[in-house]
Design a protein around this motif. Structure first.
Motif, PDB file in Angstrom:
ATOM      1  N   PHE A 104      14.895  73.094  21.338  1.00 20.81           N
ATOM      2  CA  PHE A 104      15.656  72.323  20.360  1.00 20.81           C
ATOM      3  C   PHE A 104      15.758  70.895  20.892  1.00 20.81           C
ATOM      4  N   ILE A 105      15.088  69.970  20.213  1.00 23.37           N
ATOM      5  CA  ILE A 105      15.013  68.579  20.662  1.00 23.37           C
ATOM      6  C   ILE A 105      15.830  67.713  19.705  1.00 23.37           C
ATOM      7  N   ALA A 106      16.872  67.085  20.217  1.00 24.06           N
ATOM      8  CA  ALA A 106      17.756  66.269  19.380  1.00 24.06           C
ATOM      9  C   ALA A 106      17.444  64.789  19.555  1.00 24.06           C
ATOM     10  N   GLY A 107      17.398  64.085  18.437  1.00 23.75           N
ATOM     11  CA  GLY A 107      17.308  62.629  18.442  1.00 23.75           C
ATOM     12  C   GLY A 107      18.491  62.069  17.675  1.00 23.75           C
TER      13      GLY A 107
ATOM     14  N   ARG B  11      13.065  71.986  16.077  1.00 26.77           N
ATOM     15  CA  ARG B  11      12.956  73.283  16.738  1.00 26.77           C
ATOM     16  C   ARG B  11      11.508  73.731  16.825  1.00 26.77           C
ATOM     17  N   TYR B  12      11.090  74.029  18.053  1.00 24.61           N
ATOM     18  CA  TYR B  12       9.819  74.707  18.283  1.00 24.61           C
ATOM     19  C   TYR B  12      10.133  76.178  18.548  1.00 24.61           C
ATOM     20  N   PHE B  13       9.693  77.036  17.644  1.00 18.53           N
ATOM     21  CA  PHE B  13      10.027  78.461  17.703  1.00 18.53           C
ATOM     22  C   PHE B  13       9.389  79.116  18.921  1.00 18.53           C
ATOM     23  N   GLY B  14      10.204  79.893  19.635  1.00 20.08           N
ATOM     24  CA  GLY B  14       9.725  80.531  20.857  1.00 20.08           C
ATOM     25  C   GLY B  14       9.334  81.980  20.701  1.00 20.08           C
ATOM     26  N   GLY B  15       9.370  82.487  19.460  1.00 19.32           N
ATOM     27  CA  GLY B  15       8.932  83.858  19.228  1.00 19.32           C
ATOM     28  C   GLY B  15      10.044  84.879  19.201  1.00 19.32           C
ATOM     29  N   VAL B  16      11.275  84.455  19.499  1.00 17.40           N
ATOM     30  CA  VAL B  16      12.409  85.377  19.511  1.00 17.40           C
ATOM     31  C   VAL B  16      13.428  84.926  18.467  1.00 17.40           C
ATOM     32  N   LEU B  17      13.796  85.824  17.561  1.00 12.10           N
ATOM     33  CA  LEU B  17      14.797  85.490  16.551  1.00 12.10           C
ATOM     34  C   LEU B  17      16.172  85.367  17.207  1.00 12.10           C
ATOM     35  N   LEU B  18      16.924  84.349  16.811  1.00 17.30           N
ATOM     36  CA  LEU B  18      18.221  84.090  17.439  1.00 17.30           C
ATOM     37  C   LEU B  18      19.395  84.630  16.635  1.00 17.30           C
TER      38      LEU B  18
ATOM     39  N   LEU C 214      21.657  80.646  16.178  1.00 22.04           N
ATOM     40  CA  LEU C 214      21.166  79.383  15.628  1.00 22.04           C
ATOM     41  C   LEU C 214      22.274  78.340  15.563  1.00 22.04           C
ATOM     42  N   VAL C 215      23.440  78.752  15.094  1.00 20.58           N
ATOM     43  CA  VAL C 215      24.569  77.816  15.014  1.00 20.58           C
ATOM     44  C   VAL C 215      24.890  77.256  16.396  1.00 20.58           C
ATOM     45  N   ARG C 216      24.934  78.126  17.396  1.00 17.51           N
ATOM     46  CA  ARG C 216      25.235  77.662  18.761  1.00 17.51           C
ATOM     47  C   ARG C 216      24.153  76.718  19.274  1.00 17.51           C
ATOM     48  N   ALA C 217      22.899  77.063  19.030  1.00 15.60           N
ATOM     49  CA  ALA C 217      21.797  76.254  19.553  1.00 15.60           C
ATOM     50  C   ALA C 217      21.774  74.866  18.914  1.00 15.60           C
ATOM     51  N   TYR C 218      21.914  74.805  17.604  1.00 15.93           N
ATOM     52  CA  TYR C 218      21.894  73.494  16.937  1.00 15.93           C
ATOM     53  C   TYR C 218      23.128  72.669  17.307  1.00 15.93           C
ATOM     54  N   THR C 219      24.250  73.346  17.479  1.00 17.46           N
ATOM     55  CA  THR C 219      25.462  72.647  17.913  1.00 17.46           C
ATOM     56  C   THR C 219      25.269  72.047  19.301  1.00 17.46           C
ATOM     57  N   GLN C 220      24.769  72.844  20.232  1.00 17.45           N
ATOM     58  CA  GLN C 220      24.593  72.379  21.609  1.00 17.45           C
ATOM     59  C   GLN C 220      23.549  71.271  21.703  1.00 17.45           C
TER      60      GLN C 220
END
Length: 221
Positions: free
Chosen positions: A36-39, A113-120, A125-131
């Motif tokens: 997850f790359i944030a700009g 988001r570059y998908f890593g093959g594992v569903l979150l 997803l909420v935690r990852a995008y928040t962080q």
């Protein structure tokens, strides 16, 4: 020297201050092999935000998702967000909540988001995008735009030390100085503090100061 102070009343609807970006930022987290790359970008119009979203989407054309949120306006009156294909409410809204929580406006946050093959899952997803959004914002320099009054102080050379000492004691920066027949200092002060500062300067200079008002507006003090 005659003291000249010109006052007018500010609109009661003016906000005292709001936060803005001074510099853009980036952040990245990895969650179960997904990147997850944030700009984080300073934007002042919807058109500017949309152009930046298009630019980043083109840059990361091979990513699974480019989700975003932005807040624009002195009163944060314009807000938009997009999940860009993620389950509804799991990406754009969490990013928007991070922006709102920071108190910053005129800001766009895009999380790629570059998908890593594992569903979150939705919670993951909420935690990852928040962080990711938090990581990007923490990399930015943030300043406070304060509703302020520009003032020009005109004094004789014998009062330079008095003015500089008073301003230093009140933590007021000198924006510009001009040394001519007299000495002129440009400063900005909070609108709410203006009368107190002017009264203090007149007293410190024993009335030998001219204070001329400039524009009112939002400035970083």
């Amino acid at each position: 020297m005659i003291s000249v102070i010109l006052w007018y009343n500010a609109s009661m609807s003016e906000r005292e201050s709001y936060k803005v970006l001074i510099s853009n930022g980036t952040g990245e987290i990895v969650e179960k092999k997904s990147r997850f790359i944030a700009g984080v970008y300073k934007v002042e119009t919807v058109e500017e935000a949309e152009a930046k979203i298009a630019e980043v989407s083109k840059k990361y054309w091979d990513a699974r998702h480019n989700c975003y949120a932005f807040v624009i306006g002195e009163n944060s009156e314009i807000t938009r967000c997009s999940d860009n294909g993620e389950p509804s409410g799991t990406a754009g809204k969490p990013i928007l909540e991070v922006i709102k929580g920071s108190g910053v406006t005129n800001v766009l946050v895009i999380v790629t988001r570059y998908f890593g093959g594992v569903l979150l899952g939705t919670g993951g997803l909420v935690r990852a995008y928040t962080q990711a959004a938090q990581a990007g914002l923490s990399d930015c320099e943030i300043g406070e735009m304060v509703f302020s009054q520009k003032l020009t102080l005109k004094v004789g050379y014998n009062m330079i030390n008095n003015v500089q000492y008073y301003l230093s004691q009140n933590e007021i920066n000198i924006a510009d100085s001009r040394y001519e027949a007299d000495v002129q200092f440009d400063i900005c002060v909070r609108d709410a503090d203006k009368q107190r500062i002017c009264d203090g300067l007149i007293q410190k200079c024993e009335g030998q100061i001219e204070i001329v008002e400039g524009d009112k507006g939002y400035y970083i003090l």
